[in-house]
Write a protein that holds these residues in place. Structure first.
Motif, short mmCIF file in Angstrom:
data_model
loop_
_atom_site.label_atom_id
_atom_site.label_comp_id
_atom_site.label_asym_id
_atom_site.label_seq_id
_atom_site.Cartn_x
_atom_site.Cartn_y
_atom_site.Cartn_z
N THR A 34 0.82 -1.20 0.00
CA THR A 34 0.00 0.00 0.00
C THR A 34 0.86 1.26 0.00
O THR A 34 0.36 2.35 -0.22
CB THR A 34 -0.93 0.02 1.23
N GLU A 35 2.16 1.10 0.24
CA GLU A 35 3.09 2.23 0.21
C GLU A 35 3.78 2.26 -1.14
O GLU A 35 4.67 1.46 -1.42
CB GLU A 35 4.13 2.10 1.33
N ILE A 36 3.36 3.20 -1.98
CA ILE A 36 3.90 3.30 -3.32
C ILE A 36 4.69 4.60 -3.42
O ILE A 36 4.14 5.68 -3.18
CB ILE A 36 2.76 3.28 -4.37
N PRO A 37 5.97 4.52 -3.78
CA PRO A 37 6.77 5.74 -3.91
C PRO A 37 6.13 6.69 -4.93
O PRO A 37 5.53 6.26 -5.92
CB PRO A 37 8.13 5.23 -4.42
N LEU A 38 6.26 7.96 -4.69
CA LEU A 38 5.66 8.99 -5.53
C LEU A 38 6.00 8.79 -7.00
O LEU A 38 5.13 8.90 -7.86
CB LEU A 38 6.10 10.38 -5.05
N PHE A 39 7.26 8.46 -7.31
CA PHE A 39 7.67 8.35 -8.70
C PHE A 39 7.11 7.10 -9.40
O PHE A 39 7.20 6.98 -10.61
CB PHE A 39 9.21 8.40 -8.85
N LEU A 40 6.49 6.18 -8.65
CA LEU A 40 5.86 5.01 -9.26
C LEU A 40 4.33 5.11 -9.28
O LEU A 40 3.66 4.30 -9.91
CB LEU A 40 6.27 3.73 -8.52
N GLN A 41 3.77 6.11 -8.61
CA GLN A 41 2.32 6.21 -8.50
C GLN A 41 1.63 6.37 -9.85
O GLN A 41 0.56 5.81 -10.09
CB GLN A 41 1.93 7.34 -7.55
N ILE A 42 2.24 7.12 -10.77
CA ILE A 42 1.63 7.29 -12.09
C ILE A 42 1.58 5.97 -12.84
O ILE A 42 0.61 5.68 -13.54
CB ILE A 42 2.34 8.39 -12.91
N ALA A 43 2.59 5.14 -12.69
CA ALA A 43 2.60 3.82 -13.34
C ALA A 43 1.48 2.94 -12.78
O ALA A 43 0.75 2.29 -13.53
CB ALA A 43 3.95 3.14 -13.16
N VAL A 44 1.34 2.94 -11.46
CA VAL A 44 0.28 2.15 -10.82
C VAL A 44 -1.09 2.65 -11.30
O VAL A 44 -1.96 1.85 -11.66
CB VAL A 44 0.40 2.23 -9.28
N GLN A 45 -1.27 3.95 -11.33
CA GLN A 45 -2.54 4.53 -11.77
C GLN A 45 -2.86 4.14 -13.21
O GLN A 45 -3.98 3.72 -13.53
CB GLN A 45 -2.50 6.05 -11.64
N GLN A 46 -1.87 4.28 -14.10
CA GLN A 46 -2.11 3.98 -15.51
C GLN A 46 -2.36 2.49 -15.74
O GLN A 46 -3.19 2.12 -16.59
CB GLN A 46 -0.97 4.50 -16.37
N LEU A 47 -1.67 1.63 -15.02
CA LEU A 47 -1.93 0.19 -15.14
C LEU A 47 -3.35 -0.14 -14.67
O LEU A 47 -4.05 -0.93 -15.30
CB LEU A 47 -0.89 -0.62 -14.37
N GLN A 48 -3.79 0.48 -13.58
CA GLN A 48 -5.16 0.25 -13.13
C GLN A 48 -6.17 0.72 -14.17
O GLN A 48 -7.16 0.05 -14.43
CB GLN A 48 -5.41 0.94 -11.78
N GLU A 49 -5.90 1.86 -14.80
CA GLU A 49 -6.78 2.35 -15.86
C GLU A 49 -6.82 1.37 -17.03
O GLU A 49 -7.87 1.16 -17.64
CB GLU A 49 -6.33 3.73 -16.32
N TYR A 50 -5.68 0.78 -17.36
CA TYR A 50 -5.62 -0.24 -18.42
C TYR A 50 -6.55 -1.40 -18.06
O TYR A 50 -7.36 -1.85 -18.89
CB TYR A 50 -4.18 -0.73 -18.60
N PHE A 51 -6.44 -1.91 -16.83
CA PHE A 51 -7.27 -3.03 -16.42
C PHE A 51 -8.74 -2.66 -16.30
O PHE A 51 -9.62 -3.51 -16.45
CB PHE A 51 -6.76 -3.64 -15.12
N ASP A 52 -9.03 -1.38 -16.07
CA ASP A 52 -10.41 -0.91 -16.00
C ASP A 52 -10.94 -0.53 -17.39
O ASP A 52 -12.01 0.06 -17.50
CB ASP A 52 -10.51 0.31 -15.07
N SER A 53 -10.19 -0.85 -18.43
CA SER A 53 -10.55 -0.55 -19.83
C SER A 53 -10.72 0.94 -20.09
O SER A 53 -11.53 1.37 -20.90
CB SER A 53 -11.81 -1.31 -20.24
N LYS A 54 -9.91 1.76 -19.40
CA LYS A 54 -9.96 3.21 -19.57
C LYS A 54 -8.67 3.76 -20.18
O LYS A 54 -8.52 4.97 -20.30
CB LYS A 54 -10.21 3.89 -18.22
N ARG A 55 -7.73 2.88 -20.53
CA ARG A 55 -6.45 3.33 -21.07
C ARG A 55 -5.96 2.31 -22.10
O ARG A 55 -6.05 1.11 -21.88
CB ARG A 55 -5.42 3.48 -19.95
#
Length: 155
Positions: A34-55
């Motif tokens: 649950t602790e994601i470094p700031l510089f990796l947060q955008i990657a986590v967000q974009q991967l989640q959007e991919y899996f949510d069919s939004k990216r």
């Protein structure tokens, strides 16, 4: 990691620093952090959007460490459109050396950036799902996620 179309693919591990993401891998084992470094947060967000069919593409910084040839092969993978596939032979031809098909396939197998550098979009010349380090079942899932078949209405 869950996709919007259902199905558990495993735990994604993302490694990188301020210079970009170096590795994204998936395995059946691990504990989600649950602790994601700031510089990796955008990657986590974009991967989640991919899996949510939004990216359908990714914009965060990449910084894989490999050979010049591998980098060239991986760069060609990013040009495969979302929902489309090419063969290893087509990829080799596109890189200018049809005889390098085995080296190209080997470089694809060493791709450290799961999904983002879409080696899952490369298939065998006969249309078979071959050569995926994450497992053929994951390759099949990803291709179906990117190009879902829809039931046609008869009415």
């Amino acid at each position: 990691m869950w996709g919007s179309s259902g199905g558990y693919l495993g735990i994604a591990a993302i490694t990188g620093d301020e210079n970009g993401v170096a590795i994204i891998s998936v395995s059946d084992e691990g504990i989600a952090s649950t602790e994601i470094p700031l510089f990796l947060q955008i990657a986590v967000q974009q991967l989640q959007e991919y899996f949510d069919s939004k990216r359908t593409d990714f914009t965060f910084l990449l910084n894989p460490k490999r050979t010049e040839f591998q980098q060239k092969v991986w760069k060609s993978l990013v040009n495969i459109p979302f929902g489309k596939t090419i063969t290893y032979l087509e990829q080799s031809k596109g890189l200018g050396d049809v005889k390098a098909i085995r080296a190209v396939a080997s470089a694809n197998g060493k791709n450290p950036l799961w999904i983002v550098v879409p080696c899952h979009r490369v298939i065998g010349s006969d249309g078979s799902l071959t050569g995926y380090a994450g497992g053929i079942w994951r390759k099949k899932w990803l291709l179906e996620h990117e190009n879902p078949t829809t039931q046609q209405s008869l009415f």
